[in-house]
Design an enzyme around this catalytic site. Structure first.
Site, short mmCIF file in Angstrom:
data_model
loop_
_atom_site.label_atom_id
_atom_site.label_comp_id
_atom_site.label_asym_id
_atom_site.label_seq_id
_atom_site.Cartn_x
_atom_site.Cartn_y
_atom_site.Cartn_z
N MET A 205 -12.16 4.47 -0.64
CA MET A 205 -12.72 4.88 0.65
C MET A 205 -13.35 6.26 0.46
O MET A 205 -12.91 7.27 1.03
CB MET A 205 -11.63 4.90 1.72
CG MET A 205 -11.24 3.49 2.16
SD MET A 205 -9.72 3.45 3.11
CE MET A 205 -8.52 3.45 1.78
N HIS B 234 -1.40 -1.48 -4.14
CA HIS B 234 -2.66 -1.10 -3.50
C HIS B 234 -2.68 0.42 -3.30
O HIS B 234 -1.79 0.98 -2.66
CB HIS B 234 -2.73 -1.84 -2.16
CG HIS B 234 -3.96 -1.62 -1.35
ND1 HIS B 234 -5.08 -2.44 -1.42
CD2 HIS B 234 -4.26 -0.68 -0.42
CE1 HIS B 234 -5.99 -2.03 -0.57
NE2 HIS B 234 -5.53 -0.95 0.06
N SER C 30 0.86 -1.19 0.00
CA SER C 30 0.00 0.00 0.00
C SER C 30 0.89 1.24 0.00
O SER C 30 1.64 1.47 0.95
CB SER C 30 -0.89 0.01 1.24
OG SER C 30 -1.36 1.32 1.48
N GLY D 20 -8.70 4.42 6.99
CA GLY D 20 -8.41 5.86 7.05
C GLY D 20 -6.95 6.21 7.25
O GLY D 20 -6.50 7.26 6.81
N PHE D 21 -6.22 5.31 7.89
CA PHE D 21 -4.83 5.64 8.22
C PHE D 21 -3.93 4.41 8.14
O PHE D 21 -4.38 3.30 8.40
CB PHE D 21 -4.75 6.22 9.65
CG PHE D 21 -5.59 7.44 9.83
CD1 PHE D 21 -5.09 8.71 9.51
CD2 PHE D 21 -6.89 7.34 10.28
CE1 PHE D 21 -5.89 9.84 9.65
CE2 PHE D 21 -7.71 8.46 10.43
CZ PHE D 21 -7.19 9.71 10.11
N GLY D 22 -2.68 4.67 7.81
CA GLY D 22 -1.67 3.63 7.92
C GLY D 22 -1.15 3.57 9.35
O GLY D 22 -1.58 4.32 10.23
N MET E 247 -11.12 -5.64 6.29
CA MET E 247 -10.30 -4.61 6.95
C MET E 247 -9.90 -5.12 8.33
O MET E 247 -10.75 -5.51 9.12
CB MET E 247 -11.06 -3.29 7.07
CG MET E 247 -11.31 -2.56 5.77
SD MET E 247 -9.82 -2.20 4.81
CE MET E 247 -8.88 -1.18 5.95
N MET F 164 -9.05 8.29 -0.52
CA MET F 164 -9.88 8.77 0.60
C MET F 164 -10.37 10.18 0.31
O MET F 164 -9.63 10.99 -0.26
CB MET F 164 -9.05 8.79 1.89
CG MET F 164 -8.34 7.48 2.20
SD MET F 164 -7.37 7.63 3.70
CE MET F 164 -6.53 6.03 3.68
N ASP G 264 -6.26 -6.06 5.14
CA ASP G 264 -5.65 -4.73 5.01
C ASP G 264 -5.62 -4.04 6.37
O ASP G 264 -6.68 -3.76 6.94
CB ASP G 264 -6.49 -3.91 4.00
CG ASP G 264 -5.91 -2.54 3.72
OD1 ASP G 264 -4.80 -2.23 4.20
OD2 ASP G 264 -6.60 -1.77 3.01
N GLY G 265 -4.41 -3.75 6.85
CA GLY G 265 -4.25 -2.98 8.06
C GLY G 265 -3.49 -3.72 9.15
O GLY G 265 -3.89 -4.80 9.58
N GLY G 266 -2.35 -3.16 9.53
CA GLY G 266 -1.57 -3.75 10.61
C GLY G 266 -0.89 -5.06 10.24
O GLY G 266 -0.52 -5.84 11.13
N GLY H 264 1.37 -1.56 4.22
CA GLY H 264 1.89 -0.23 3.94
C GLY H 264 3.16 0.04 4.71
O GLY H 264 4.27 -0.04 4.20
N SER H 265 3.00 0.32 6.01
CA SER H 265 4.16 0.70 6.81
C SER H 265 5.18 -0.43 6.92
O SER H 265 6.38 -0.17 6.98
CB SER H 265 3.73 1.18 8.20
OG SER H 265 2.83 0.30 8.78
N ASP I 148 -4.78 3.63 -1.94
CA ASP I 148 -5.85 4.02 -1.02
C ASP I 148 -6.38 5.39 -1.38
O ASP I 148 -5.68 6.39 -1.25
CB ASP I 148 -5.33 4.03 0.41
CG ASP I 148 -5.02 2.64 0.92
OD1 ASP I 148 -5.97 1.84 1.00
OD2 ASP I 148 -3.85 2.35 1.20
N HIS J 252 -8.41 1.03 -3.72
CA HIS J 252 -9.26 0.86 -2.54
C HIS J 252 -10.04 2.15 -2.36
O HIS J 252 -9.51 3.17 -1.93
CB HIS J 252 -8.36 0.56 -1.32
CG HIS J 252 -9.11 0.31 -0.06
ND1 HIS J 252 -8.48 0.07 1.14
CD2 HIS J 252 -10.45 0.25 0.21
CE1 HIS J 252 -9.40 -0.11 2.08
NE2 HIS J 252 -10.59 0.00 1.54
C1 DX5 Z 1 -6.02 2.07 5.68
C2 DX5 Z 1 -5.61 1.61 4.33
C3 DX5 Z 1 -4.47 0.68 4.30
C4 DX5 Z 1 -3.19 1.22 4.89
C5 DX5 Z 1 -2.55 0.08 5.60
O1 DX5 Z 1 -7.25 2.67 5.61
O2 DX5 Z 1 -6.69 0.96 3.70
O3 DX5 Z 1 -4.25 0.17 2.99
O4 DX5 Z 1 -2.30 1.75 3.97
O5 DX5 Z 1 -1.44 0.55 6.28
P1 DX5 Z 1 -0.61 -0.35 7.28
O6 DX5 Z 1 -0.12 -1.55 6.53
O7 DX5 Z 1 0.49 0.56 7.72
O8 DX5 Z 1 -1.52 -0.74 8.41
ZN ZN Z 2 -6.30 -0.04 1.80
#
Ligand code: DX5
Ligand code: ZN
Length: 225
Positions: free
Chosen positions: A71, A36, A11, A145-147, A140, A40, A178-180, A200-201, A38, A69
């Protein structure tokens, strides 16, 4: 359970936007399976991110599929533009969409792959009637909304439930999370039945760089196989 090979979807929300093309190329060289993106709008989620021009720019630097994605409050409104810019697939949320089946049909009419995304508090059974029409489900594992957020462990039983539904109703449908997602949570989601991991991170904020991060994540994901 038929998961096949585990796929990784970096991501770019956590990428360094001053070096986006370079980082995406590195991800491709390291064996990423799709990118991926995102999108928003500050309404559907409490954050704004990127739009069509990013997709158009990335289309010129990678052959990897670009998955969007969505959002945003009205995904239908932007499908044409994102498609023209070179998108390959769309993930649209169940939440807030009164005409989800129509959105799915619109994506298919554009000749693109379509997936339905559900938030952490949304139960798996809402997918029952739409599953046969989609190529992918996105569970999810954080609130969108956030990484850089922490993985929500209570989503694991839901991933198992969605895997069962896919095996019963739509074999071959991707189950993405997706996420964490990072090396400690990747084996958990794979064990629960996920076959596509968004990260992502864990990929773009790793001190050792994108290539090393992808190798580490892939190794962790394959641990549970
Ligand atoms: C959050 C996004 C994710 C985000 C994941 O709303 O949909 O795709 O980038 O970030 P990480 O992998 O850092 O949790
Ligand atoms: Zn995403």
């Amino acid at each position: 359970m038929d998961k096949g090979i585990i796929k990784l979807a970096p991501s770019i929300l956590s990428a360094d936007f001053a070096h986006l093309g370079k980082q995406v190329r590195e991800a491709e060289q390291a064996g990423a399976d799709r990118i991926h993106i995102d999108v928003m709008d500050g309404h559907f989620v409490p954050n704004i991110s990127m739009g069509v021009p990013i997709v158009a720019s990335l289309r010129r630097v990678t052959r990897l599929p670009l998955e969007i994605h969505m959002m945003i409050t009205d995904p239908d409104f932007f499908l044409d533009e994102f498609t023209e810019a070179g998108s390959d697939s769309f993930l649209v949320h169940w939440e807030g969409n009164n005409n989800l089946h129509r959105t799915v049909q619109r994506v298919q009419a554009l000749g693109k792959r379509v997936g339905v995304a559900i938030n952490p508090a949304t139960p798996a059974p809402v997918l029952e009637e739409i599953l046969q029409d989609v190529d992918q489900v996105l569970v999810m594992t954080v609130n969108p909304g956030f990484g850089h957020q922490h993985f929500i462990h209570t989503t694991l039983p839901k991933i198992r439930r969605v895997r069962q539904m896919i095996d019963e109703i739509k074999r071959g449908c991707d189950l993405e999370v997706d996420g964490g997602i990072e090396p400690t949570t990747a084996p958990l989601v794979v064990d629960a039945g996920a076959n596509v991991l968004v990260a992502g991170s864990a990929i773009f904020s790793d001190g050792e760089g994108v290539v090393a991060a992808i190798e580490r994540l892939r190794a962790a994901a394959n641990e549970s196989k």
